[in-house]
Design a protein around this motif. Structure first.
Motif, PDB file in Angstrom:
ATOM      1  N   GLY A 132      -3.073  12.469   0.274  1.00  0.00           N
ATOM      2  CA  GLY A 132      -3.251  11.661   1.480  1.00  0.00           C
ATOM      3  C   GLY A 132      -4.129  10.445   1.280  1.00  0.00           C
ATOM      4  N   GLU A 133      -4.626  10.226   0.059  1.00  0.00           N
ATOM      5  CA  GLU A 133      -5.479   9.057  -0.201  1.00  0.00           C
ATOM      6  C   GLU A 133      -4.621   7.799  -0.280  1.00  0.00           C
ATOM      7  OE1 GLU A 133      -9.064   7.659  -3.238  1.00  0.00           O
ATOM      8  OE2 GLU A 133      -7.851   9.429  -3.684  1.00  0.00           O
ATOM      9  N   THR A 173      -6.820   3.265  -6.340  1.00  0.00           N
ATOM     10  CA  THR A 173      -7.116   4.082  -5.162  1.00  0.00           C
ATOM     11  C   THR A 173      -8.189   3.394  -4.325  1.00  0.00           C
ATOM     12  OG1 THR A 173      -8.802   5.351  -6.340  1.00  0.00           O
ATOM     13  CG2 THR A 173      -6.546   6.203  -6.390  1.00  0.00           C
ATOM     14  N   VAL A 174      -8.166   3.656  -3.029  1.00  0.00           N
ATOM     15  CA  VAL A 174      -9.149   3.055  -2.131  1.00  0.00           C
ATOM     16  C   VAL A 174     -10.557   3.494  -2.506  1.00  0.00           C
ATOM     17  CG1 VAL A 174      -9.922   2.965   0.266  1.00  0.00           C
ATOM     18  CG2 VAL A 174      -7.493   2.836  -0.253  1.00  0.00           C
ATOM     19  N   GLY A 175     -10.676   4.723  -2.988  1.00  0.00           N
ATOM     20  CA  GLY A 175     -11.987   5.236  -3.348  1.00  0.00           C
ATOM     21  C   GLY A 175     -12.524   4.722  -4.668  1.00  0.00           C
ATOM     22  N   ASN A 176     -11.677   4.103  -5.512  1.00  0.00           N
ATOM     23  CA  ASN A 176     -12.110   3.599  -6.807  1.00  0.00           C
ATOM     24  C   ASN A 176     -11.244   2.394  -7.176  1.00  0.00           C
ATOM     25  OD1 ASN A 176     -13.278   3.243  -9.299  1.00  0.00           O
ATOM     26  ND2 ASN A 176     -12.357   5.062 -10.236  1.00  0.00           N
ATOM     27  N   VAL A 177     -11.536   1.259  -6.539  1.00  0.00           N
ATOM     28  CA  VAL A 177     -10.685   0.081  -6.717  1.00  0.00           C
ATOM     29  C   VAL A 177     -10.878  -0.573  -8.074  1.00  0.00           C
ATOM     30  CG1 VAL A 177     -10.533  -0.416  -4.253  1.00  0.00           C
ATOM     31  CG2 VAL A 177     -12.437  -1.340  -5.567  1.00  0.00           C
ATOM     32  N   GLU A 178     -11.974  -0.261  -8.778  1.00  0.00           N
ATOM     33  CA  GLU A 178     -12.199  -0.877 -10.090  1.00  0.00           C
ATOM     34  C   GLU A 178     -11.251  -0.323 -11.146  1.00  0.00           C
ATOM     35  OE1 GLU A 178     -14.592   0.581  -8.345  1.00  0.00           O
ATOM     36  OE2 GLU A 178     -15.731  -1.137  -7.564  1.00  0.00           O
ATOM     37  N   LYS A 179     -10.830   0.917 -10.990  1.00  0.00           N
ATOM     38  CA  LYS A 179      -9.989   1.572 -11.990  1.00  0.00           C
ATOM     39  C   LYS A 179      -8.517   1.272 -11.733  1.00  0.00           C
ATOM     40  CE  LYS A 179      -9.036   4.486 -15.350  1.00  0.00           C
ATOM     41  NZ  LYS A 179      -9.326   4.149 -16.766  1.00  0.00           N
ATOM     42  N   VAL A 180      -7.825   0.732 -12.762  1.00  0.00           N
ATOM     43  CA  VAL A 180      -6.407   0.391 -12.650  1.00  0.00           C
ATOM     44  C   VAL A 180      -5.594   1.456 -13.388  1.00  0.00           C
ATOM     45  CG1 VAL A 180      -4.630  -1.318 -13.137  1.00  0.00           C
ATOM     46  CG2 VAL A 180      -6.953  -2.058 -12.530  1.00  0.00           C
ATOM     47  N   HIS A 181      -4.554   1.969 -12.715  1.00  0.00           N
ATOM     48  CA  HIS A 181      -3.669   2.981 -13.304  1.00  0.00           C
ATOM     49  C   HIS A 181      -2.260   2.414 -13.359  1.00  0.00           C
ATOM     50  CE1 HIS A 181      -6.867   6.002 -12.567  1.00  0.00           C
ATOM     51  NE2 HIS A 181      -7.030   5.366 -11.422  1.00  0.00           N
ATOM     52  N   VAL A 188      -1.073  -0.990  -4.317  1.00  0.00           N
ATOM     53  CA  VAL A 188       0.018  -1.088  -5.287  1.00  0.00           C
ATOM     54  C   VAL A 188       0.280  -2.559  -5.591  1.00  0.00           C
ATOM     55  CG1 VAL A 188       2.425  -0.528  -5.772  1.00  0.00           C
ATOM     56  CG2 VAL A 188       1.032   1.032  -4.368  1.00  0.00           C
ATOM     57  N   ARG A 189       0.338  -2.881  -6.888  1.00  0.00           N
ATOM     58  CA  ARG A 189       0.724  -4.231  -7.311  1.00  0.00           C
ATOM     59  C   ARG A 189       1.904  -4.127  -8.258  1.00  0.00           C
ATOM     60  NH1 ARG A 189      -2.460  -8.975 -10.619  1.00  0.00           N
ATOM     61  NH2 ARG A 189      -1.968  -7.641 -12.390  1.00  0.00           N
ATOM     62  N   MET A 190       3.006  -4.793  -7.880  1.00  0.00           N
ATOM     63  CA  MET A 190       4.231  -4.757  -8.671  1.00  0.00           C
ATOM     64  C   MET A 190       4.453  -6.123  -9.324  1.00  0.00           C
ATOM     65  SD  MET A 190       6.548  -2.692  -5.873  1.00  0.00           S
ATOM     66  CE  MET A 190       5.880  -3.674  -4.518  1.00  0.00           C
ATOM     67  N   THR A 191       4.732  -6.120 -10.617  1.00  0.00           N
ATOM     68  CA  THR A 191       4.983  -7.350 -11.365  1.00  0.00           C
ATOM     69  C   THR A 191       6.485  -7.577 -11.474  1.00  0.00           C
ATOM     70  OG1 THR A 191       2.958  -7.033 -12.651  1.00  0.00           O
ATOM     71  CG2 THR A 191       4.599  -8.562 -13.537  1.00  0.00           C
ATOM     72  N   LEU A 192       6.925  -8.779 -11.072  1.00  0.00           N
ATOM     73  CA  LEU A 192       8.332  -9.152 -11.102  1.00  0.00           C
ATOM     74  C   LEU A 192       8.551 -10.205 -12.191  1.00  0.00           C
ATOM     75  CD1 LEU A 192       8.975  -9.446  -7.266  1.00  0.00           C
ATOM     76  CD2 LEU A 192       9.184  -7.439  -8.723  1.00  0.00           C
ATOM     77  N   PRO A 193       9.797 -10.560 -12.494  1.00  0.00           N
ATOM     78  CA  PRO A 193      10.055 -11.592 -13.509  1.00  0.00           C
ATOM     79  C   PRO A 193       9.363 -12.910 -13.174  1.00  0.00           C
ATOM     80  CG  PRO A 193      12.069 -10.397 -13.014  1.00  0.00           C
ATOM     81  CD  PRO A 193      11.044  -9.931 -12.020  1.00  0.00           C
ATOM     82  N   LYS A 194       9.041 -13.681 -14.201  1.00  0.00           N
ATOM     83  CA  LYS A 194       8.326 -14.939 -14.024  1.00  0.00           C
ATOM     84  C   LYS A 194       9.170 -15.957 -13.272  1.00  0.00           C
ATOM     85  CE  LYS A 194       5.359 -14.544 -18.105  1.00  0.00           C
ATOM     86  NZ  LYS A 194       4.904 -15.208 -19.352  1.00  0.00           N
ATOM     87  N   GLU A 209       0.841  -1.194   0.000  1.00  0.00           N
ATOM     88  CA  GLU A 209       0.000   0.000   0.000  1.00  0.00           C
ATOM     89  C   GLU A 209       0.870   1.234   0.000  1.00  0.00           C
ATOM     90  OE1 GLU A 209      -2.790  -0.037   3.189  1.00  0.00           O
ATOM     91  OE2 GLU A 209      -4.041  -1.601   2.294  1.00  0.00           O
ATOM     92  N   GLY A 210       0.336   2.308  -0.547  1.00  0.00           N
ATOM     93  CA  GLY A 210       1.038   3.583  -0.573  1.00  0.00           C
ATOM     94  C   GLY A 210       0.071   4.711  -0.300  1.00  0.00           C
ATOM     95  N   VAL A 211       0.584   5.918  -0.357  1.00  0.00           N
ATOM     96  CA  VAL A 211      -0.231   7.106  -0.116  1.00  0.00           C
ATOM     97  C   VAL A 211       0.192   8.189  -1.099  1.00  0.00           C
ATOM     98  CG1 VAL A 211       1.343   8.041   1.630  1.00  0.00           C
ATOM     99  CG2 VAL A 211      -1.073   8.680   1.678  1.00  0.00           C
ATOM    100  N   ILE A 212      -0.769   8.962  -1.568  1.00  0.00           N
ATOM    101  CA  ILE A 212      -0.479  10.056  -2.490  1.00  0.00           C
ATOM    102  C   ILE A 212      -0.001  11.259  -1.684  1.00  0.00           C
ATOM    103  CG2 ILE A 212      -1.462  11.628  -4.202  1.00  0.00           C
ATOM    104  CD1 ILE A 212      -3.464   9.449  -4.901  1.00  0.00           C
ATOM    105  N   GLU A 213       1.176  11.775  -2.028  1.00  0.00           N
ATOM    106  CA  GLU A 213       1.704  12.937  -1.332  1.00  0.00           C
ATOM    107  C   GLU A 213       2.489  13.796  -2.314  1.00  0.00           C
ATOM    108  OE1 GLU A 213       4.272  11.626   1.740  1.00  0.00           O
ATOM    109  OE2 GLU A 213       5.817  10.920   0.401  1.00  0.00           O
ATOM    110  N   SER A 214       2.771  15.010  -1.872  1.00  0.00           N
ATOM    111  CA  SER A 214       3.503  15.957  -2.716  1.00  0.00           C
ATOM    112  C   SER A 214       5.002  15.775  -2.537  1.00  0.00           C
ATOM    113  CB  SER A 214       3.107  17.393  -2.362  1.00  0.00           C
ATOM    114  OG  SER A 214       3.890  18.312  -3.086  1.00  0.00           O
TER     115      SER A 214
END
Length: 759
Positions: free
Chosen positions: A727-728, A647-655, A732-738, A486-491
């Motif tokens: 602060g939202e 984002t926690v507020g919109n888990v359906e959308k993947v960025h 986070v999902r990170m893809t590593l080598p197979k 998990e992470g958080v949006i910050e400046s």
């Protein structure tokens, strides 16, 4: 023909069946050898049921069954009409061979074979339900059918997390209580229970959010003693409910004791006499009685909690009521009402579906499917005897085994995190009980059992093909590896707004969300004590000047002393003037003012160093994610191939995102409180930190790019759109080598153990 041993059991808040069913089910007559080479050993016996044995007729899925109950050993058996007829012919005078021939004449192909008769007699004799004088050559044959005591002790050893210790016989106490409670143990009482529970829910549901927010108080060390005490009390009421309702419907409750449930003592009662009730609804209510009593108490506790929270928040009474509601809801849902574990919900479901002994039969049904269709054993006897049972047993067997595995793994990990040695011992013992012992029994059966006969080569080949396929699937084929955090949006450019001088806030010049420039005034504080001290110091300076002029005439030593005092006063006065000048707090950078309750600070007293807001440059946002020490190696070695954000507020959308920077040194403080478990995040905080800001274990920081579509839109320095909030929390999902799944699982287990045990 079917004969079922339903075993003995104890009615507990965790119902644990120690004696599995043994069923003989009639397959195709051509596949059942009628005669047995051992028939001569039992054919001349003249057995009969012992006088104390009780028999009750029940209806299961439209078919009549007969439940044989031994009130002394508390064993239960199910007989279908054919088996019941055969056992009924055994009157102590008639020989077994004669009874079998009479049954065969009446039921033809539906009659039991000689091998099945031997099995029935062995079951009944081993459970001490038969009265018969056994010759030397017959006794070992019947004893081999089922060695119950050995299986019971083995079951206890394999279930080391659930050890029962019988203590007293509560039947006399329950008999005394029954007349007092009989008016409530009726249809009227059931209606009153529903009304009471509905009223409590109506009052409680609007405050569920407040209740959930206070959940962290349950885990406070100061609350552990109360939790244990109330757990014992509520579970004693739970077990009393099982026992008293069993007595209400005519059953006996011969035993009460303590179960060591994951090293936590919990009461239990033996209400298994309810299994002989003719009405399945009576059996259903006895199984549900514990939860009904417990929920009634929880409903009252919920009303007490609401009253105390409104009138006396933080009181001991409020905390105790909260504990009762928490335990009644949490343990009831996770354990008692859950049919995937052999608790109350399991027996309720079994009675509702009319599928008795569902767990053991599901296991044996899966075994039959393998033997019949994979190994080609045409003589394998099916377990399901009624229409629809096959799918019920198959689905339940798969779901219950998966759920039990995760529950056991979670329990062991939790105990390991608290008590390392005990957790490791439990893990090793569970591995032996769940893996080593079953596998050794299976391979012994595979290579030596006479049941396989000519199909042994096929069974061995199928087994090893399956094992090789599993190994290739998880140990050779490479699949994508994913790490989640998990992470958080910050400046990337931000500063905290901290008070420079103690005082009362008198003026506020900006509002939250407003754009400010470096040097813009934000607020002003005043400190009357500071102004009074300044006036006092200025007065002392005037006095010292007079003393200094007088000392120049009279005494040079006094003049030096006056100069020294004046220097001290001037230093203090300069500090006070700086603090007064800092009473007007200004912005240290350009950006947006971030503050939740900035305007509410008007008139409040603030202390120097207190952070009251933050100024952030919204044009330079990023995601700061934290990974544990065990995961940091992969992050630091730049193995990350792809990063996805939700984002926690919109888990359906993947960025999609990218890794900007990874740090090789751990940090013990969170970049934002949203990542802590107290705020819904995943990171555990150090309970010994009074400020609640220190993490329990070091975390390694990752900077991730905030995708363009998540960046805020600015126009003429004003924020006009914010797809993602500062602060939202972000998944986070990170893809590593197979890598093969086996290596991924081993790595995950090693990381999990390292994190939990702090290696």
């Amino acid at each position: 023909m079917s004969f079922t041993n339903t075993g003995s059991n104890h009615q507990t808040h965790i119902r644990h069946q120690t004696k599995p069913q043994t069923r003989i089910t009639k397959p195709d007559p051509m596949e059942r050898p009628t005669f047995s080479q051992n028939w001569s050993r039992v054919s001349r016996l003249t057995p009969t049921l012992r006088p104390h044995v009780q028999m009750t007729r029940q209806l299961f899925r439209g078919e009549h069954w007969y439940v044989v109950h031994d009130p002394i050993s508390n064993n239960f058996f199910r007989l279908n009409p054919v088996a019941h007829h055969f056992v009924g012919l055994l009157d102590g005078k008639r020989q077994v061979d004669e009874a079998w021939r009479l049954t065969t004449d009446r039921y033809a192909d539906m009659a039991p074979t000689q091998n099945e008769v031997i099995h029935i007699l062995g079951q009944l004799n081993q459970s001490n339900l038969l009265r018969v004088d056994l010759p030397v050559d017959a006794k070992p044959l019947l004893d081999r059918s089922n060695r119950r005591k050995l299986k019971q002790w083995t079951g206890q050893a394999m279930s080391i997390l659930f050890v029962r210790i019988p203590l007293i016989n509560p039947d006399r106490f329950l008999t005394w209580c029954l007349p007092l409670l009989r008016p409530l143990l009726s249809k009227v009482g059931l209606g009153l229970w529903f009304i009471w529970l509905a009223y409590c829910l109506w009052q409680f549901l609007p405050h569920v959010g407040e209740f959930v927010n206070d959940a962290e108080s349950v885990l406070a060390p100061a609350n552990w003693g109360w939790m244990i005490l109330l757990f014992l009390i509520t579970k004693a009421i739970h077990e009393f409910g099982h026992g008293i309702l069993c007595k209400r419907f005519g059953g006996a409750v011969p035993e009460m004791g303590v179960m060591m449930l994951i090293m936590m003592p919990a009461p239990f009662v033996d209400a298994t006499s309810s299994w002989s009730f003719a009405s399945r609804w009576h059996r259903f209510l006895v199984n549900a009685a514990g939860m009904m009593f417990e929920l009634a108490i929880a409903g009252g506790a919920a009303l007490v909690w609401l009253h105390e929270t409104a009138n006396n928040p933080g009181s001991l009474t409020a905390q105790l009521a909260y504990n009762i509601v928490f335990m009644a809801s949490f343990t009831t849902i996770l354990f008692n009402a859950n049919p995937l574990l052999r608790f109350d919900g399991y027996y309720m479901l079994a009675d509702f579906l009319e599928v008795p002994n569902m767990y053991d039969r599901a296991t044996r049904h899966t075994r039959w499917l393998v033997q019949r269709f994979a190994y080609g054993m045409e003589n394998a006897q099916p377990v399901a005897t009624a229409a629809g049972e096959q799918w019920i047993l198959l689905l339940y067997g798969i779901a219950s085994q998966i759920y039990r595995f995760f529950v056991l793994a979670g329990i062991i990990l939790f105990i390991s995190g608290q008590l390392l040695t005990i957790g490791l011992l439990l893990g090793a013992w569970s591995f032996i009980a769940w893996c080593v012992v079953p596998c050794s029994k299976f391979f012994h059966w595979l290579f030596t059992s006479g049941q396989l006969g000519e199909q042994r080569k096929r069974a061995i080949a199928v087994t090893f093909i399956f094992l090789i396929g599993v190994f290739i699937g998880i140990g050779v084929i490479k699949v994508d590896e994913h790490k989640r955090t998990e992470g958080v949006i910050e400046s990337a450019k931000r500063t905290d707004v901290a008070v420079q001088t103690n005082g009362f806030i008198t003026d506020i010049y900006v509002e939250p969300g407003q754009q400010v420039k470096a040097g813009d005034p934000l607020l002003k504080t005043e400190n009357p004590e500071l102004l009074a001290r300044k006036a006092e110091l200025e007065s002392e300076l005037v006095k010292l000047d007079i003393e200094k002029r007088m000392a120049m005439i009279k005494d040079l030593v006094d003049m030096k002393i006056a100069n020294a005092k004046k220097g001290v006063i001037l230093d203090e006065l300069a500090d006070i003037n700086d603090r007064i000048a800092n009473q007007t707090l200004t912005a240290s950078q350009d950006g947006t003012l971030i503050a939740a309750d900035f305007k509410q600070l008007q008139g409040q007293y603030v202390q120097r160093g207190q952070v009251i807001a933050r100024i952030a440059d919204l044009s330079q946002l990023r995601v700061t994610a934290l990974v544990s020490q065990s995961q940091s190696a992969a992050a630091m070695s730049k193995q990350i191939q792809k990063v996805e954000l939700r984002t926690v507020g919109n888990v359906e959308k993947v960025h999609e995102s990218n890794l900007l920077m990874a740090f090789d040194s751990g940090r013990s403080y969170l970049p934002h409180p949203a990542l802590s478990k107290n705020a819904g995040g995943q990171i555990a905080m150090d309970p010994e930190d009074p400020k609640g800001q220190k993490t329990l274990r070091p975390q390694f920081e990752l900077w991730l790019e905030l995708p363009e579509e998540m960046q805020p839109a600015m126009q003429q320095g004003q924020l006009i759109a914010a797809p993602a909030l500062l602060g939202e929390r972000v998944y986070v999902r990170m893809t590593l080598p197979k890598r093969p799944l086996l290596y991924q699982w081993m790595t995950s287990i090693r990381q999990l153990v390292r994190d939990r045990l702090q290696f």
